[in-house]
Scaffold this active site. Structure first.
Site, PDB file in Angstrom:
ATOM      1  CD  GLU A   1      -2.709  -1.368  -0.042  1.00 23.53           C
ATOM      2  OE1 GLU A   1      -2.859  -0.409  -0.818  1.00 23.53           O
ATOM      3  OE2 GLU A   1      -3.165  -2.499  -0.292  1.00 23.53           O
TER       4      GLU A   1
ATOM      5  CD  GLU B   1      -2.551  -3.652  -7.554  1.00 19.78           C
ATOM      6  OE1 GLU B   1      -2.184  -4.668  -6.923  1.00 19.78           O
ATOM      7  OE2 GLU B   1      -2.966  -2.632  -6.985  1.00 19.78           O
TER       8      GLU B   1
ATOM      9  CG  HIS C   1      -5.798  -6.356  -8.410  1.00 21.32           C
ATOM     10  ND1 HIS C   1      -6.846  -5.562  -8.786  1.00 21.32           N
ATOM     11  CD2 HIS C   1      -5.279  -5.817  -7.284  1.00 21.32           C
ATOM     12  CE1 HIS C   1      -6.974  -4.580  -7.909  1.00 21.32           C
ATOM     13  NE2 HIS C   1      -6.050  -4.707  -6.992  1.00 21.32           N
TER      14      HIS C   1
END
Length: 669
Positions: free
Chosen positions: A362, A385, A449
């Site tokens: 994150e 990602e 993702h």
């Protein structure tokens, strides 16, 4: 049935910007600078990132700001264009990489970012642009009102399944450059919640002439204490009288707050009469706070000690963490607007998403946002990602915590699926059932993702090599798409190459081909173009079907990188490559195509041989609404003489969308 207006052209949506996909629960102009006299296997010290203090970075930004008008003139920008300094990083030899945004007639240019790399003497060495199109003679008078754009944006958020949607601010007029050609538009930011309960910050770009949606992106990116995952650890805290708080004064005053199952606000700063936090159990609310606080400290230390970056923005200021978001919320996310990480407690509130790699994942979204700014959509979204996964693995290995040793698994501690499996596998991404092991044309159309898979796989191959091996007790078996082996160079070198490319080569629109170009250039700068590291970077990319291996198959490549504009619904255009190879062309001639276009189904793409023979590469397909044609086609051209002028012929056979040939190449095995 033939569509007659843009209203029949629904654009694909962007994925939620959390740690995982909800449904699954979970460059141009680059030049290689010759390396110095570093010993084989050692990085050229001058090419390594300099460790800048916040004040040194601020001074570089002031200098760049003072000279930005001269820089704009050197770059031959238009009279109405201005540069805005966004970030500056520097190598130890004084090479400075300045990242700029652009404005046109006072309007922000979305997708107009660029990086200028200059030597210590001030000589420009390379320029990396997110878009090549020139900004000249644009009409900045809108045909629709800001209110109409706001309505269109709210409707887009509702169509994406948003809840409690609201416009966070009035639409602003912008120049949209993300589609290849400059377009006057409005940008509206829509708040509320995504369909899984994650906060939303949806940016919608609306054509100011037609009122139709051009693009959308999600800006919320879904990343002594007694912790749940890392054992007993030392935490940075602050003391005031007899009270302690989770305030890390040694790391930019990073603070950790308790949302206490709420979904808004900052929460309450963790505090107490002693300096002991949590008991290792999720039932103690301090435990998740200790895990998140520890993960943030490890990530801060990694970026500062390894890459010389002082904080997410490089300015020495810490972000903050919020834990216990929502009830049974199975996700974590980074938010630019609050400069913070937020963590849910997982299923039954028993598995908070606060492990080391999730925290690092994150926080790295923040680093990416403040450097390359990779748009969270298409191939650039997959690379965004992957950057978080790559650097999370690097942080986890660097931490060397005995309770959570480094691995190439993502989220293995938080057990999202409830069956003891990790969220993602870097050695063979397809093991999760959705991620892709290698690049293919169209990978930009899937959830970011899953399109992150090839870059994650590349990092593993470059770090450890292909084949079977066991590392820290975890068994891996990494294949390659071309069936050839890759020899690893070690994760420290691999992470350094990726980080330096992210901060000095990548831009908001970088795709997989650009990422290869950028990392190859960095490997040359660090280790030299004849080094094992330089070759390994190319081998690892070939192992995930991006480019070819040096000296192996595809050893002879001819390329044309000149832009050719494609007229809307007009005559065919061509781009030529002159080949001087003897004999006939092969039965497996590789044709690499990179075309920027906002509705690729409009295009018919052909290869024209020197004798005029035509080989269709891509037919017309009115329903294919995705952007761009980025693909490698195999053509049986064995009946053709190789030498001569080969042409890529492109025709747009439908109205309303435009683009250009960015580059193309012929590869003879």
């Amino acid at each position: 049935m033939r569509r007659t207006s843009h209203s029949h052209r629904p654009r694909r949506g962007t994925a939620a910007g959390a740690l995982f996909a909800t449904a699954a629960l979970l460059a141009v102009g680059l030049q290689v600078t010759p390396a110095g006299a570093a010993p084989p296997g050692k990085a050229d010290p001058g090419a390594l990132p300099a460790k800048l203090s916040p004040s040194q970075r601020a001074e570089l930004i002031r200098e760049a700001d003072a000279t930005k008008a001269a820089t704009a003139k050197e770059l031959k920008l238009g009279a109405k264009e201005r540069l805005v300094v966004r970030d500056v990083v520097q190598d130890r030899d004084g090479t400075t990489h300045t990242r700029y945004e652009r404005t046109y007639d006072g309007l922000p240019v979305l997708g107009g970012d660029l990086v200028v790399s200059a030597s210590k003497a001030g000589t420009t060495e390379s320029v990396s642009k997110a878009a090549k199109a020139q900004l000249k003679g644009l009409d900045t008078k809108a045909e629709i009102t800001a209110g109409a754009a706001r309505t269109q944006a709210l409707n887009a958020a509702e169509a994406d399944g948003g809840k409690k949607i609201k416009a966070e601010r009035a639409p602003r007029k912008v120049i949209w450059l993300g589609g290849g050609s400059p377009t006057l538009a409005y940008e509206t930011v829509v708040g509320g919640l995504q369909k899984d309960g994650t906060p939303s910050e949806l940016h919608v770009v609306t054509d100011a002439a037609t009122g139709k949606k051009l693009f959308e992106r999600q800006a919320v990116h879904n990343g002594t204490g007694n912790t749940q995952y890392s054992g007993q650890v030392t935490l940075g805290t602050a003391q005031s009288g007899s009270n302690y708080t989770l305030s890390d004064t040694g790391r930019g005053n990073h603070r950790t707050y308790n949302l206490n199952r709420g979904t808004s606000g900052q929460g309450t700063l963790f505090s107490g009469p002693d300096d002991v936090w949590g008991n290792g159990s999720p039932s103690n609310l301090e435990t998740a706070g200790a895990d998140a606080h520890y993960g943030a400290a490890l990530t801060w230390d990694y970026y500062k000690n390894v890459h010389g970056r002082s904080g997410i923005r490089g300015d020495g200021v810490g972000a903050y963490s919020r834990v216990h978001y929502g009830n049974n919320y199975v996700n974590a996310f980074w938010t630019d607007s609050c400069f913070c990480m937020t963590y849910g407690d997982g299923a039954s509130n028993q598995k908070p998403l606060t492990s080391i790699d999730v925290a690092a994942h994150e926080m790295t979204h923040g680093v990416t946002s403040n450097t390359a700014g990779l748009i969270y959509s298409g191939e650039s979204g997959g690379l965004n990602e992957a950057t978080s996964d790559i650097m999370a693995a690097a942080v986890e290995f660097n931490a060397n915590n005995p309770q959570d040793l480094g691995d190439y698994l993502v989220g293995e501690k938080i057990d999202i699926r409830g069956n003891g499996t990790p969220l993602r596998y870097m050695d063979r991404p397809s093991r999760d059932g959705s991620s892709k092991d290698a690049w293919y044309s169209g990978i930009g159309n899937i959830d970011v993702h899953y399109s992150s898979g090839p870059a994650n796989h590349w990092f593993y191959l470059l770090s450890e090599g292909s084949g079977q091996k066991t590392i820290n007790g975890v068994a891996y078996d990494s294949p390659t798409s071309d069936g050839l082996p890759v020899t690893g160079i070690g994760r420290e070198k691999a992470a350094l190459i990726w980080y330096k490319a992210l901060t000095t080569k990548f831009n908001s629109r970088t795709n997989y081909a650009d990422a290869r170009t950028g990392t190859v250039a960095v490997a040359g700068e660090l280790y030299g173009t004849s080094s094992a590291e330089y070759k390994a970077v190319q081998d690892a990319w070939a192992g995930v079907n991006v480019g070819t291996r040096p000296g192996g198959p595809g050893g002879t490549t001819y390329e044309n990188t000149n832009d050719v504009q494609i007229p809307d619904n007009g005559a065919a255009v061509t781009s030529a490559i002159s080949v001087d190879k003897a004999g006939n062309a092969p039965a497996n001639l590789q044709v690499g195509v990179d075309i920027i276009h906002t509705w690729r189904g409009d295009l018919v793409v052909d290869l024209v041989a020197p004798d005029g023979s035509v080989y269709n590469l891509k037919p017309f397909s009115s329903g294919d609404s995705a952007d761009n044609v980025k693909a490698t086609y195999t053509v049986n051209a064995s009946s053709e003489v190789a030498a001569g002028s080969w042409k890529l012929r492109v025709q747009d056979r439908a109205a309303q969308d435009v683009g250009y040939i960015n580059s193309w190449k012929l590869t003879f095995p």
